[in-house]
Design a protein around this motif. Sequence first.
Motif, PDB file in Angstrom:
ATOM      1  N   ALA A  67       6.211 -13.332  -0.190  1.00  0.00           N
ATOM      2  CA  ALA A  67       6.149 -11.874  -0.434  1.00  0.00           C
ATOM      3  C   ALA A  67       5.935 -11.541  -1.909  1.00  0.00           C
ATOM      4  N   LYS A  68       4.924 -10.690  -2.147  1.00  0.00           N
ATOM      5  CA  LYS A  68       4.641 -10.223  -3.510  1.00  0.00           C
ATOM      6  C   LYS A  68       4.718  -8.691  -3.616  1.00  0.00           C
ATOM      7  N   SER A  69       4.421  -8.012  -2.496  1.00  0.00           N
ATOM      8  CA  SER A  69       4.444  -6.545  -2.517  1.00  0.00           C
ATOM      9  C   SER A  69       4.717  -6.016  -1.115  1.00  0.00           C
ATOM     10  N   ILE A  70       5.056  -4.736  -1.062  1.00  0.00           N
ATOM     11  CA  ILE A  70       5.280  -4.080   0.234  1.00  0.00           C
ATOM     12  C   ILE A  70       4.487  -2.774   0.238  1.00  0.00           C
ATOM     13  N   ILE A  71       3.694  -2.589   1.293  1.00  0.00           N
ATOM     14  CA  ILE A  71       2.973  -1.325   1.473  1.00  0.00           C
ATOM     15  C   ILE A  71       3.827  -0.435   2.366  1.00  0.00           C
ATOM     16  N   SER A  72       4.123   0.764   1.896  1.00  0.00           N
ATOM     17  CA  SER A  72       4.947   1.705   2.657  1.00  0.00           C
ATOM     18  C   SER A  72       4.059   2.846   3.156  1.00  0.00           C
ATOM     19  N   ILE A  73       4.250   3.245   4.411  1.00  0.00           N
ATOM     20  CA  ILE A  73       3.466   4.363   4.938  1.00  0.00           C
ATOM     21  C   ILE A  73       4.374   5.448   5.515  1.00  0.00           C
ATOM     22  N   ALA A  74       3.842   6.654   5.522  1.00  0.00           N
ATOM     23  CA  ALA A  74       4.557   7.792   6.125  1.00  0.00           C
ATOM     24  C   ALA A  74       3.602   8.567   7.018  1.00  0.00           C
ATOM     25  N   ILE A  75       4.113   8.973   8.177  1.00  0.00           N
ATOM     26  CA  ILE A  75       3.364   9.792   9.136  1.00  0.00           C
ATOM     27  C   ILE A  75       4.177  11.057   9.389  1.00  0.00           C
ATOM     28  N   ALA A  76       3.561  12.207   9.206  1.00  0.00           N
ATOM     29  CA  ALA A  76       4.279  13.482   9.385  1.00  0.00           C
ATOM     30  C   ALA A  76       4.360  13.853  10.866  1.00  0.00           C
ATOM     31  N   LEU A 138      14.335  -4.795   6.972  1.00  0.00           N
ATOM     32  CA  LEU A 138      14.308  -4.006   5.729  1.00  0.00           C
ATOM     33  C   LEU A 138      14.650  -2.546   5.989  1.00  0.00           C
ATOM     34  N   SER A 139      15.204  -1.888   4.981  1.00  0.00           N
ATOM     35  CA  SER A 139      15.456  -0.449   5.069  1.00  0.00           C
ATOM     36  C   SER A 139      14.165   0.289   4.759  1.00  0.00           C
ATOM     37  N   ASP A 140      13.610   0.960   5.777  1.00  0.00           N
ATOM     38  CA  ASP A 140      12.365   1.723   5.573  1.00  0.00           C
ATOM     39  C   ASP A 140      12.522   2.708   4.415  1.00  0.00           C
ATOM     40  N   ARG A 141      13.722   3.304   4.322  1.00  0.00           N
ATOM     41  CA  ARG A 141      13.929   4.342   3.306  1.00  0.00           C
ATOM     42  C   ARG A 141      13.969   3.745   1.906  1.00  0.00           C
ATOM     43  N   ALA A 142      14.611   2.584   1.762  1.00  0.00           N
ATOM     44  CA  ALA A 142      14.665   1.945   0.443  1.00  0.00           C
ATOM     45  C   ALA A 142      13.270   1.548  -0.019  1.00  0.00           C
ATOM     46  N   VAL A 143      12.453   1.042   0.914  1.00  0.00           N
ATOM     47  CA  VAL A 143      11.068   0.664   0.575  1.00  0.00           C
ATOM     48  C   VAL A 143      10.273   1.906   0.198  1.00  0.00           C
ATOM     49  N   ALA A 144      10.391   2.964   1.012  1.00  0.00           N
ATOM     50  CA  ALA A 144       9.636   4.199   0.755  1.00  0.00           C
ATOM     51  C   ALA A 144      10.019   4.821  -0.590  1.00  0.00           C
ATOM     52  N   GLU A 145      11.303   4.746  -0.913  1.00  0.00           N
ATOM     53  CA  GLU A 145      11.775   5.291  -2.187  1.00  0.00           C
ATOM     54  C   GLU A 145      11.167   4.506  -3.357  1.00  0.00           C
ATOM     55  N   ARG A 146      11.201   3.192  -3.258  1.00  0.00           N
ATOM     56  CA  ARG A 146      10.640   2.347  -4.327  1.00  0.00           C
ATOM     57  C   ARG A 146       9.126   2.543  -4.445  1.00  0.00           C
ATOM     58  N   ALA A 147       8.469   2.811  -3.321  1.00  0.00           N
ATOM     59  CA  ALA A 147       7.004   2.945  -3.309  1.00  0.00           C
ATOM     60  C   ALA A 147       6.518   4.344  -3.691  1.00  0.00           C
ATOM     61  N   GLY A 148       7.453   5.249  -3.979  1.00  0.00           N
ATOM     62  CA  GLY A 148       7.053   6.591  -4.398  1.00  0.00           C
ATOM     63  C   GLY A 148       6.635   7.511  -3.265  1.00  0.00           C
ATOM     64  N   ILE A 149       7.003   7.160  -2.032  1.00  0.00           N
ATOM     65  CA  ILE A 149       6.687   8.031  -0.883  1.00  0.00           C
ATOM     66  C   ILE A 149       7.503   9.323  -0.971  1.00  0.00           C
ATOM     67  N   GLY A 150       8.749   9.185  -1.373  1.00  0.00           N
ATOM     68  CA  GLY A 150       9.643  10.336  -1.499  1.00  0.00           C
ATOM     69  C   GLY A 150      10.932   9.889  -2.165  1.00  0.00           C
ATOM     70  N   PHE A 151      11.846  10.833  -2.330  1.00  0.00           N
ATOM     71  CA  PHE A 151      13.150  10.473  -2.900  1.00  0.00           C
ATOM     72  C   PHE A 151      14.194  10.478  -1.789  1.00  0.00           C
TER      73      PHE A 151
END
Length: 382
Positions: A67-76, A138-151
């Motif tokens: 593992a080198k990176s994680i891609i985070s996605i969000a769907i509204a 993995l915690s989806d929220r922790a990944v999304a937070e680190r990836a700048g998806i949201g706070f």
Amino acid sequence: MNVDTLKQSVIDYSKEIGIDKIGFASADVFGELKERLKQQQSLGYQSGFEKGTLEERTEPNRLLPEAKSIISIAIAYPSRMKDAPKSTKESRRGIFCRASWGTDYHDVLRKKISKLAAFLKQQTPDLQSKLMVDTGELSDRAVAERAGIGFSGKNTSIITPEFGSFVYLGELITNIPFKPDSPIEEGCGECTKCMDACPTGALVQGGQLNAQRCIAFLTQTKDFLPDEFRDKIGNRVYGCDTCQMVCPWNKQVDFHLHPELEPEPEIAKPKLKPMLRISNRVFKETFGHISGSWRGKKPLQRNALIALGHFKDKTAVDELIPVMRQDPRPVIRGTAAWSLGKIGTEKAFDAIQEAMNEEENEQVLFEMEKGLQFKKLHEKEG
């Protein structure tokens, strides 16, 4: 193709396949999260639905050694229902939380992330990846937070500037060293509306949830619901949206971008009485495609029984009596007895008294006693 160019091509492709937001994070250890999870464990605040060990949940290289990176996605997903059916005195309705309104989001997001992985594989044949949606370690929220998806909001949801917190999250761990995006600045400020509105006080403090008190968790349990929560769940048959609905970031937020996530009104707000004796086959046909069905019909039926008691629905008495007397599951029989007592007609009380002569299960008998206790309350009020 260099990594920066590849990153831009992934972003462009994500838009083509209907991903609403994408971000990139490092695959470093989630050290802060690890400490928080240790604390949650020691306090007994976890739900028990969590997957994996503490290390697997915070160290991406345990799940993908390269593992080198994680891609985070969000769907509204939508927050409002068009043509929502009304609950009437003759036909009371329950409600599923918004995250369970459309087709099971696990399936929807997995398809999109799989497409993303296939696209990457075309560009980088030696790609190694692992996808996750909600049920992964993995915690989806922790990944999304680190990836700048949201706070991470005080309600423990990821809040995006564009879609509020009405987003589903998923991620793809990869062996590609994508440049990480920057986290978004926390945006709750002094606001405590979610904490103030939580019906059970599950939000212990900003960003800390006692899952054992959270209605979203409680509606998914299969045992008798503790007494203190029965009046609190109201007519919710699955999940709870209170902390999201009061959030200022969600004001006027309502996105209908994905037809498969649109609510089916008769399923999202089901009639309660028909749920009581639904067969397994009809349950799967009716509710099997939504995420709220994952625990099976028993928790939903128990919650429907509590909701009928909440409404004091006298029209349900004739349907509750055979459930109390004949259902093979003690939790359902006992909850039906409690609900009959809550409704509080003479017929209901007589039926409980009569059923006690045949009932052998101690827990059910205890619930029947509770049902009869309502008679004293009714007499006082009368």
